[in-house]
Write an enzyme that holds these catalytic residues in place. Sequence first.
Site, PDB file in Angstrom:
ATOM      1  N   GLU A  47       9.602   1.877  10.804  1.00  0.00           N
ATOM      2  CA  GLU A  47      10.564   2.950  10.572  1.00  0.00           C
ATOM      3  C   GLU A  47       9.784   4.243  10.701  1.00  0.00           C
ATOM      4  OE1 GLU A  47      12.285   5.753   9.817  1.00  0.00           O
ATOM      5  OE2 GLU A  47      12.398   5.419   7.652  1.00  0.00           O
ATOM      6  N   GLU A  91       9.852  16.588  14.649  1.00  0.00           N
ATOM      7  CA  GLU A  91      10.334  16.344  13.295  1.00  0.00           C
ATOM      8  C   GLU A  91       9.766  17.403  12.352  1.00  0.00           C
ATOM      9  OE1 GLU A  91      11.195  12.480  10.506  1.00  0.00           O
ATOM     10  OE2 GLU A  91       9.300  12.530  11.590  1.00  0.00           O
ATOM     11  N   CYS A 109      13.818  10.998   6.393  1.00  0.00           N
ATOM     12  CA  CYS A 109      13.944  10.619   7.798  1.00  0.00           C
ATOM     13  C   CYS A 109      15.381  10.751   8.278  1.00  0.00           C
ATOM     14  CB  CYS A 109      13.441   9.203   8.008  1.00  0.00           C
ATOM     15  SG  CYS A 109      14.262   7.966   6.973  1.00  0.00           S
ATOM     16  N   LYS A 166       0.872  -1.175   0.000  1.00  0.00           N
ATOM     17  CA  LYS A 166       0.000   0.000   0.000  1.00  0.00           C
ATOM     18  C   LYS A 166       0.914   1.231   0.000  1.00  0.00           C
ATOM     19  CE  LYS A 166      -2.666   3.456   1.457  1.00  0.00           C
ATOM     20  NZ  LYS A 166      -2.128   4.808   1.715  1.00  0.00           N
TER      21      LYS A 166
END
Length: 536
Positions: A255, A387, A289, A182
Amino acid sequence: MFLPTPSCSRLIPMATDLQIAARKVASTNPSTGETLREFECASEAEVQAAVARARAAQPKWSELGARRRVATLHEFQNLLHKKKSDIARLITREAGKPYVEALLTEVLVVLDAARFCIENAYSFLRDEPVPHRNLAMKTKAGRILREPYGVIGVISPWNYPFSIPAVETLAALVTGNAVVLKPSEFTSLVALELASLLQAAGVPKNVFQVLVGDGATGAAIINSEIDKLIFTGSVATGKRVAQIAAARLLPIVLELGGKDPMLVLDDADIETASSGAVWGAFANAGQACLSVERCYVHRSPYDRFIKACVTKTKRLRVGNGLDAESDVGPMIHERQLRIAESHVEDARARGARVLVGGSRLPGLGPNFYAPTVVADVTHEMRIMREETFGPVLPIMQFESDDEAIRLANDSEYGLAASVWTRDKARGEALARRITAGSVMVNDAVSCFGISEAPHGGVKSSGLGRTHGRLGLEEMVRIKYLDSDRLPGMKKVWWYGYGESFSRQMEGFLDLMFARGLGARMRGALRSAGIVTKGKL
């Protein structure tokens, strides 16, 4: 992705057929706002059917054997190399990054990941003998078998829409699994092109399937009868995924992003380190990331470092990724741009200096934000805690190596980090003290391109690893197979207990583990006859 609270018995509420039919997602060029294509979302029933097809097709794929699966990957690698430019341009159109970055950070990474699987899969899957030194078990011959899980679900993000799902998929396929992918709803076209390449290379269509859809489609995959899930996404969603998976002990790899620190020591090469910081912060418009999201610089070169970063940032060319002159492309969408913008404004309001950038570039398109350098930040600012995932380089000063390590570890994240110094031994010593899944000395981000190196983090950055041998290990179940060399002999530990047998076993333990030769010899005498003693 929408997921419910952990108390929900189902991942998503049931929708009517009309509601399901109405769900659509659009692929949009982030540089121009152009709609590239609309898709109907895969429904819960369609997800279940796809997983059932994958389960039915997987045994035959596994039975092909490693050599034939490797040959299929070799053909995939050849096809990808031939279509490298077309694939890179599609990635740029759908994700926005400069064409050359699509080549380097997506196509090259996947070509090399295929090379790694081709070179290592057969030896990895070969039975591994297990030698042992337990004298009582010397009639045993054991080995480790690595067997596929079955059906692997992969939920992948938009920021690296080709390399992330492809690397995970190749590892799953070469080890004998079927895969249901997906992709992010923002980058469906790239995922469908991956499927086209794999099927052209010989992967059966039911062994690798792409399910386009929204968060509800992803939730349906998590709730389906998959055997393992590889998820890349936010910390908040990842935690909910982990809770849901735990309810049925579904194995997962997570992750979940990072807030990666860069430590510039007093002896660093400032010219090199500043270039590394600018690229590490602004590559893919900071939407990685592994991006440099926190930069700590020793007070002695602090001003020189900032000046170099500002000068180099001003020279960057921002524009459409298909323009060969562009260094930095757009952000993926308005919502992500607002996050970066809010972090910069919060830092400015709290006393940080915005030295370059810090504003939108509406003349270029709907999602462009100027590469931004922010100095004199602190850990009280959101820009150093949350983040950002945008083209922002926040820089903070430190006084000592110990303070740098404390600051680097003062984060809920632990994906990667970098240390910059002319002293390799010093850099590696500090790297060992940083809590992260990967630490580079005198470079950043590029560890993702090393196929042999594991990728993954600690703390809130996730669980498990992709890439390399550890990434292959995530795709298999471990089975220990043991055969007895003397199948007709009753075992000494079987029934037939008694006082004499107890004394013999005490002697046997002395024979094996007592200190001193004399004690061991006495143990040998006490254990005499243990093999011939009658058993039930």
